[in-house]
Scaffold this motif. Structure first.
Motif, PDB file in Angstrom:
ATOM      1  N   ALA A  90       0.831  -1.203   0.000  1.00  0.00           N
ATOM      2  CA  ALA A  90       0.000   0.000   0.000  1.00  0.00           C
ATOM      3  C   ALA A  90       0.868   1.256   0.000  1.00  0.00           C
ATOM      4  CB  ALA A  90      -0.917  -0.009   1.218  1.00  0.00           C
ATOM      5  N   GLN A  91       1.929   1.232   0.790  1.00  0.00           N
ATOM      6  CA  GLN A  91       2.835   2.378   0.827  1.00  0.00           C
ATOM      7  C   GLN A  91       3.560   2.548  -0.504  1.00  0.00           C
ATOM      8  OE1 GLN A  91       5.180   1.334   4.273  1.00  0.00           O
ATOM      9  NE2 GLN A  91       3.905   2.576   5.649  1.00  0.00           N
ATOM     10  N   GLN A  92       3.938   1.410  -1.110  1.00  0.00           N
ATOM     11  CA  GLN A  92       4.607   1.454  -2.406  1.00  0.00           C
ATOM     12  C   GLN A  92       3.663   2.023  -3.474  1.00  0.00           C
ATOM     13  OE1 GLN A  92       6.002  -2.373  -3.727  1.00  0.00           O
ATOM     14  NE2 GLN A  92       6.899  -1.564  -5.610  1.00  0.00           N
ATOM     15  N   LEU A  93       2.407   1.592  -3.438  1.00  0.00           N
ATOM     16  CA  LEU A  93       1.412   2.098  -4.386  1.00  0.00           C
ATOM     17  C   LEU A  93       1.197   3.593  -4.187  1.00  0.00           C
ATOM     18  CD1 LEU A  93      -0.762   1.581  -6.544  1.00  0.00           C
ATOM     19  CD2 LEU A  93      -2.334   0.980  -4.688  1.00  0.00           C
ATOM     20  N   SER A  94       1.105   4.013  -2.940  1.00  0.00           N
ATOM     21  CA  SER A  94       0.910   5.431  -2.632  1.00  0.00           C
ATOM     22  C   SER A  94       2.070   6.273  -3.156  1.00  0.00           C
ATOM     23  CB  SER A  94       0.774   5.622  -1.122  1.00  0.00           C
ATOM     24  OG  SER A  94       0.729   6.990  -0.789  1.00  0.00           O
ATOM     25  N   PHE A  95       3.292   5.792  -2.925  1.00  0.00           N
ATOM     26  CA  PHE A  95       4.468   6.529  -3.391  1.00  0.00           C
ATOM     27  C   PHE A  95       4.519   6.577  -4.911  1.00  0.00           C
ATOM     28  CE2 PHE A  95       8.832   6.462  -5.008  1.00  0.00           C
ATOM     29  CZ  PHE A  95       9.302   7.664  -4.495  1.00  0.00           C
ATOM     30  N   ALA A  96       4.254   5.429  -5.556  1.00  0.00           N
ATOM     31  CA  ALA A  96       4.333   5.361  -7.016  1.00  0.00           C
ATOM     32  C   ALA A  96       3.318   6.291  -7.674  1.00  0.00           C
ATOM     33  CB  ALA A  96       4.119   3.922  -7.490  1.00  0.00           C
ATOM     34  N   LEU A  97       2.098   6.331  -7.124  1.00  0.00           N
ATOM     35  CA  LEU A  97       1.074   7.219  -7.668  1.00  0.00           C
ATOM     36  C   LEU A  97       1.474   8.683  -7.504  1.00  0.00           C
ATOM     37  CD1 LEU A  97      -2.253   5.519  -6.534  1.00  0.00           C
ATOM     38  CD2 LEU A  97      -1.583   6.031  -8.887  1.00  0.00           C
ATOM     39  N   SER A  98       1.943   9.025  -6.314  1.00  0.00           N
ATOM     40  CA  SER A  98       2.352  10.403  -6.051  1.00  0.00           C
ATOM     41  C   SER A  98       3.521  10.801  -6.945  1.00  0.00           C
ATOM     42  CB  SER A  98       2.744  10.554  -4.579  1.00  0.00           C
ATOM     43  OG  SER A  98       3.202  11.853  -4.312  1.00  0.00           O
ATOM     44  N   HIS A  99       4.473   9.890  -7.104  1.00  0.00           N
ATOM     45  CA  HIS A  99       5.644  10.163  -7.933  1.00  0.00           C
ATOM     46  C   HIS A  99       5.238  10.374  -9.394  1.00  0.00           C
ATOM     47  CE1 HIS A  99       9.902  10.130  -8.908  1.00  0.00           C
ATOM     48  NE2 HIS A  99       9.656   9.271  -9.883  1.00  0.00           N
ATOM     49  N   ALA A 100       4.338   9.519  -9.885  1.00  0.00           N
ATOM     50  CA  ALA A 100       3.896   9.625 -11.276  1.00  0.00           C
ATOM     51  C   ALA A 100       3.143  10.933 -11.508  1.00  0.00           C
ATOM     52  CB  ALA A 100       3.013   8.428 -11.629  1.00  0.00           C
ATOM     53  N   VAL A 101       2.234  11.264 -10.592  1.00  0.00           N
ATOM     54  CA  VAL A 101       1.440  12.487 -10.748  1.00  0.00           C
ATOM     55  C   VAL A 101       2.326  13.732 -10.742  1.00  0.00           C
ATOM     56  CG1 VAL A 101      -0.250  13.961  -9.591  1.00  0.00           C
ATOM     57  CG2 VAL A 101      -0.695  11.515  -9.837  1.00  0.00           C
ATOM     58  N   ASN A 102       3.356  13.699  -9.910  1.00  0.00           N
ATOM     59  CA  ASN A 102       4.207  14.883  -9.751  1.00  0.00           C
ATOM     60  C   ASN A 102       5.343  14.988 -10.765  1.00  0.00           C
ATOM     61  OD1 ASN A 102       2.892  16.060  -7.469  1.00  0.00           O
ATOM     62  ND2 ASN A 102       3.788  14.478  -6.177  1.00  0.00           N
ATOM     63  N   HIS A 103       5.688  13.872 -11.425  1.00  0.00           N
ATOM     64  CA  HIS A 103       6.860  13.896 -12.295  1.00  0.00           C
ATOM     65  C   HIS A 103       6.581  13.588 -13.769  1.00  0.00           C
ATOM     66  CE1 HIS A 103       8.721  13.552  -8.282  1.00  0.00           C
ATOM     67  NE2 HIS A 103       9.718  14.206  -8.835  1.00  0.00           N
ATOM     68  N   LEU A 104       5.359  13.189 -14.087  1.00  0.00           N
ATOM     69  CA  LEU A 104       5.034  12.938 -15.489  1.00  0.00           C
ATOM     70  C   LEU A 104       4.325  14.155 -16.079  1.00  0.00           C
ATOM     71  CD1 LEU A 104       3.794   9.232 -15.572  1.00  0.00           C
ATOM     72  CD2 LEU A 104       5.940  10.152 -16.466  1.00  0.00           C
ATOM     73  N   ARG A 105       4.635  14.433 -17.322  1.00  0.00           N
ATOM     74  CA  ARG A 105       3.994  15.523 -18.055  1.00  0.00           C
ATOM     75  C   ARG A 105       3.631  15.002 -19.440  1.00  0.00           C
ATOM     76  NH1 ARG A 105       9.087  19.512 -18.972  1.00  0.00           N
ATOM     77  NH2 ARG A 105       9.598  18.867 -16.867  1.00  0.00           N
ATOM     78  N   HIS A 106       3.030  15.853 -20.247  1.00  0.00           N
ATOM     79  CA  HIS A 106       2.727  15.482 -21.628  1.00  0.00           C
ATOM     80  C   HIS A 106       3.873  15.936 -22.523  1.00  0.00           C
ATOM     81  CE1 HIS A 106      -1.304  14.051 -20.963  1.00  0.00           C
ATOM     82  NE2 HIS A 106      -1.597  15.139 -20.274  1.00  0.00           N
ATOM     83  N   CYS A 107       4.357  15.014 -23.367  1.00  0.00           N
ATOM     84  CA  CYS A 107       5.381  15.352 -24.347  1.00  0.00           C
ATOM     85  C   CYS A 107       4.850  16.458 -25.252  1.00  0.00           C
ATOM     86  CB  CYS A 107       5.734  14.111 -25.170  1.00  0.00           C
ATOM     87  SG  CYS A 107       6.771  14.442 -26.616  1.00  0.00           S
ATOM     88  N   LYS A 108       5.666  17.463 -25.521  1.00  0.00           N
ATOM     89  CA  LYS A 108       5.229  18.601 -26.332  1.00  0.00           C
ATOM     90  C   LYS A 108       5.001  18.242 -27.794  1.00  0.00           C
ATOM     91  CE  LYS A 108       6.457  22.756 -23.858  1.00  0.00           C
ATOM     92  NZ  LYS A 108       7.038  24.109 -23.969  1.00  0.00           N
ATOM     93  N   ARG A 109       5.562  17.115 -28.232  1.00  0.00           N
ATOM     94  CA  ARG A 109       5.401  16.738 -29.643  1.00  0.00           C
ATOM     95  C   ARG A 109       4.276  15.724 -29.849  1.00  0.00           C
ATOM     96  NH1 ARG A 109      10.159  15.136 -33.149  1.00  0.00           N
ATOM     97  NH2 ARG A 109       8.804  16.045 -34.728  1.00  0.00           N
ATOM     98  N   CYS A 110       4.238  14.690 -29.015  1.00  0.00           N
ATOM     99  CA  CYS A 110       3.258  13.621 -29.251  1.00  0.00           C
ATOM    100  C   CYS A 110       2.127  13.600 -28.239  1.00  0.00           C
ATOM    101  CB  CYS A 110       3.948  12.263 -29.289  1.00  0.00           C
ATOM    102  SG  CYS A 110       4.513  11.678 -27.664  1.00  0.00           S
ATOM    103  N   HIS A 111       2.264  14.339 -27.141  1.00  0.00           N
ATOM    104  CA  HIS A 111       1.235  14.450 -26.118  1.00  0.00           C
ATOM    105  C   HIS A 111       1.122  13.216 -25.232  1.00  0.00           C
ATOM    106  CE1 HIS A 111      -2.917  15.928 -24.746  1.00  0.00           C
ATOM    107  NE2 HIS A 111      -2.031  16.838 -24.382  1.00  0.00           N
ATOM    108  N   SER A 112       2.014  12.229 -25.392  1.00  0.00           N
ATOM    109  CA  SER A 112       2.011  11.061 -24.504  1.00  0.00           C
ATOM    110  C   SER A 112       2.681  11.445 -23.193  1.00  0.00           C
ATOM    111  CB  SER A 112       2.741   9.889 -25.157  1.00  0.00           C
ATOM    112  OG  SER A 112       2.546   8.709 -24.395  1.00  0.00           O
ATOM    113  N   PHE A 113       2.753  10.514 -22.255  1.00  0.00           N
ATOM    114  CA  PHE A 113       3.393  10.794 -20.982  1.00  0.00           C
ATOM    115  C   PHE A 113       4.912  10.771 -21.117  1.00  0.00           C
ATOM    116  CE2 PHE A 113      -0.620   8.816 -19.218  1.00  0.00           C
ATOM    117  CZ  PHE A 113      -1.159  10.025 -18.806  1.00  0.00           C
TER     118      PHE A 113
END
Length: 202
Positions: free
Chosen positions: A44-67
């Motif tokens: 549960a802690q690992q899931l919580s960290f992974a979700l928070s990390h993904a939300v805070n560190h992933l963006r949309h690529c400026k060319r293709c709009h993927s993560f």
């Protein structure tokens, strides 16, 4: 009448959060919550960290709009990709399935959805203006529409085909090796590979 005992607020909030996942109802969400808290608190802690990390560190690529972690993703920066081909998909999950087929070496544009007029999802919500900007770089020669063979996916493909062809671009649609009504995320890689080989003009 309640079908379960009153829950502490943190547990109720966890169940509500898990219900946001596609296909997860209240009972499934409650089972997941109990499992994590009762049998796998480390998970549960690992899931919580992974979700928070993904939300805070992933963006949309400026060319293709993927993560992407960076402004431009690795796929768009890869010099071995054929930049004359641009494949339009609905989601990053669809993009991953196409990559797994090893049948396509061009670049992508990810819509992050499909046209759903009844739900108020229109061209502006899917970044069609960004797609037009992307295909106007002087390198793209063919746009391959790989939206799902659902009613929404077909509507999106038709709209895009008309819009892109009016600007003189060659447009093709992946062949119906993909079963009607299916979503690319759940189709096997071999079928996707054949659909690309047998694509047709749109």
């Amino acid at each position: 009448m309640q079908d379960h005992l009153p829950e502490p607020e943190p547990l109720s909030a966890l169940v509500d959060a898990l219900r946001r996942l596609p296909g997860v109802g209240v009972r499934s969400a409650r089972r997941m919550a109990y499992h994590l808290l009762q049998h796998d608190r480390k998970g549960a802690q690992q899931l919580s960290f992974a979700l928070s990390h993904a939300v805070n560190h992933l963006r949309h690529c400026k060319r293709c709009h993927s993560f992407s972690q960076d402004e431009i993703c690795e796929t768009c920066l890869n010099p071995k990709r054929d930049d004359s081909l641009l494949c339009v998909v609905e989601t990053p999950a669809d993009q991953n399935m196409i990559e797994a087929s090893h049948g396509y070496r061009g670049l992508y544009f990810v819509l992050m959805g499909s046209l759903k007029p009844l739900e108020g999802v229109g061209p502006d919500d899917l970044g069609f203006d960004k797609l037009l900007e992307r295909v106007s770089d002087g390198k793209v020669q063919e746009v391959i529409l790989a939206t799902n063979f659902t009613a929404e996916g077909e509507t999106t493909a038709h709209y895009l085909a008309e819009m892109l062809k009016s600007r003189g671009l060659r447009v093709s649609r992946i062949a119906r090796g993909i079963p009607t009504g299916s979503e690319l995320e759940y189709v096997d890689a071999g079928t996707i590979a054949w659909a690309f080989i047998e694509r047709r003009s749109s």
